[in-house]
Design a protein around this motif. Structure first.
Motif, mmCIF file in Angstrom:
data_model
loop_
_atom_site.group_PDB
_atom_site.id
_atom_site.type_symbol
_atom_site.label_atom_id
_atom_site.label_comp_id
_atom_site.label_asym_id
_atom_site.label_seq_id
_atom_site.Cartn_x
_atom_site.Cartn_y
_atom_site.Cartn_z
ATOM 1 N N PRO A 141 0.670 -8.516 -9.608
ATOM 2 C CA PRO A 141 -0.624 -7.883 -9.559
ATOM 3 C C PRO A 141 -1.283 -7.421 -11.112
ATOM 4 C CG PRO A 141 1.037 -6.344 -9.094
ATOM 5 C CD PRO A 141 1.723 -7.621 -9.365
ATOM 6 N N THR A 142 -2.777 -7.073 -10.997
ATOM 7 C CA THR A 142 -3.284 -6.576 -11.848
ATOM 8 C C THR A 142 -3.022 -5.212 -12.044
ATOM 9 O OG1 THR A 142 -5.301 -5.816 -10.588
ATOM 10 C CG2 THR A 142 -5.319 -8.210 -11.686
ATOM 11 N N GLU A 144 -4.990 -2.760 -12.065
ATOM 12 C CA GLU A 144 -5.918 -1.953 -10.999
ATOM 13 C C GLU A 144 -5.536 -2.054 -9.729
ATOM 14 O OE1 GLU A 144 -8.146 -3.395 -14.403
ATOM 15 O OE2 GLU A 144 -7.051 -4.389 -13.136
ATOM 16 N N VAL A 145 -4.723 -3.266 -9.144
ATOM 17 C CA VAL A 145 -4.130 -3.271 -8.014
ATOM 18 C C VAL A 145 -3.006 -2.191 -7.908
ATOM 19 C CG1 VAL A 145 -2.580 -4.431 -6.402
ATOM 20 C CG2 VAL A 145 -4.771 -5.679 -7.321
ATOM 21 N N GLU A 148 -4.050 1.097 -7.419
ATOM 22 C CA GLU A 148 -4.636 1.482 -5.934
ATOM 23 C C GLU A 148 -3.471 1.602 -4.982
ATOM 24 O OE1 GLU A 148 -7.412 -0.886 -2.740
ATOM 25 O OE2 GLU A 148 -7.387 -1.444 -4.882
ATOM 26 N N ILE A 149 -2.441 0.672 -5.130
ATOM 27 C CA ILE A 149 -1.328 0.813 -3.904
ATOM 28 C C ILE A 149 -0.035 1.547 -4.204
ATOM 29 C CG2 ILE A 149 -0.202 -0.873 -2.596
ATOM 30 C CD1 ILE A 149 -2.119 -2.737 -3.007
ATOM 31 N N TRP A 177 7.486 -4.463 -4.838
ATOM 32 C CA TRP A 177 6.758 -4.751 -3.343
ATOM 33 C C TRP A 177 7.533 -5.979 -2.846
ATOM 34 C CZ3 TRP A 177 2.199 -3.496 -0.944
ATOM 35 C CH2 TRP A 177 1.580 -4.295 -0.193
#
Length: 245
Positions: A141-142, A144-145, A148-149, A177
């Protein structure tokens, strides 16, 4: 870390030779939908059922349609070889969900082999075993992701990510993940099982457990992360009280 086999599509819709699945360990296959998507598309009308063809057609992006078709054609070819039936005759069903009893648990064939499938941009990963199994592959993921998570993970995993240099967090997040997703798919609950219930760690090696399961990273191309989870033979599904906090 497991090294998957690279799946090669046959030139026509004929069955592929029966492939051995090692007892007690998963058999893993990597599908390159970018290189082989065209061949899978040619095979699809004679291999996939009407529901699968319809689901593929409903995907908005051509790349997603190609990846879905390649993944599901490969799945039916491999299951057909294992079960000794034509790929289009493989009886795909769903087990009851262990959380709510609905018809959306683990995919199944009604007996004979356990399997799991995951696909993302251009790549699919398939796992087969003699016990319940889950597999997941994701694009790393980036940042930013991750930001967020990350707070939805186990508190110790969130702390680990926060302590890493920023440039290392996406790869670490991809590891944890996919480990969690593989285990939850193996349980048959999917993300409804929650991301914080089990601690699997963000490091280069997964932590032991969850109880009754073996979770292992899978070697995939750069830019992706993947993992597989296999339930130990004879172990029942986990109950809420069995989950490690």
């Amino acid at each position: 870390m497991y090294q998957p086999e690279v799946f090669a599509f046959p030139e026509d819709g004929d069955r592929i030779p029966a492939l051995p699945f090692p007892p007690g360990a998963p058999s893993l296959w990597l599908v390159d939908a970018v290189r082989h998507g065209g061949r899978a598309q040619r095979l699809a009308p004679g291999v996939l059922d009407a529901g699968e063809l319809d689901r593929a057609a409903r995907l908005a992006l051509a790349a997603d349609r190609s990846c879905y078709v390649a993944a599901h054609v490969a799945l039916r070819l491999l299951l057909g070889a294992r079960l000794g039936v034509a790929p289009d005759a493989v009886p795909l069903t769903r087990e009851p969900c262990p959380s709510c009893g609905g018809p959306h648990g683990r995919p199944a064939t009604g007996g004979g082999v356990h399997f799991s499938l995951s696909h993302t941009r251009g790549v699919a990963l398939l796992a087969f075993a003699d016990a319940p199994v889950g597999v997941d592959v994701e694009v790393v993921p980036t940042p930013e992701v991750v930001s967020e998570i990350a707070g939805q993970l186990h508190p110790a995993e969130s702390r680990e990510l926060a302590e890493l240099p920023a440039e290392q967090r996406p790869a670490a997040f991809g590891r944890v993940w996919t480990r969690k997703e593989a285990h939850l798919k193996g349980e048959g609950t999917g993300l409804a099982g929650g991301l914080a219930a089990e601690y699997m760690g963000t490091g280069l090696l997964p932590r032991p457990g969850p109880a009754g399961w073996t979770v292992t990273d899978v070697e995939v191309p750069a830019g992706y992360a993947a993992a597989v989870a296999v339930r130990a033979a004879g172990q029942p599904p986990a109950r809420d009280g069995d989950r490690r906090k």
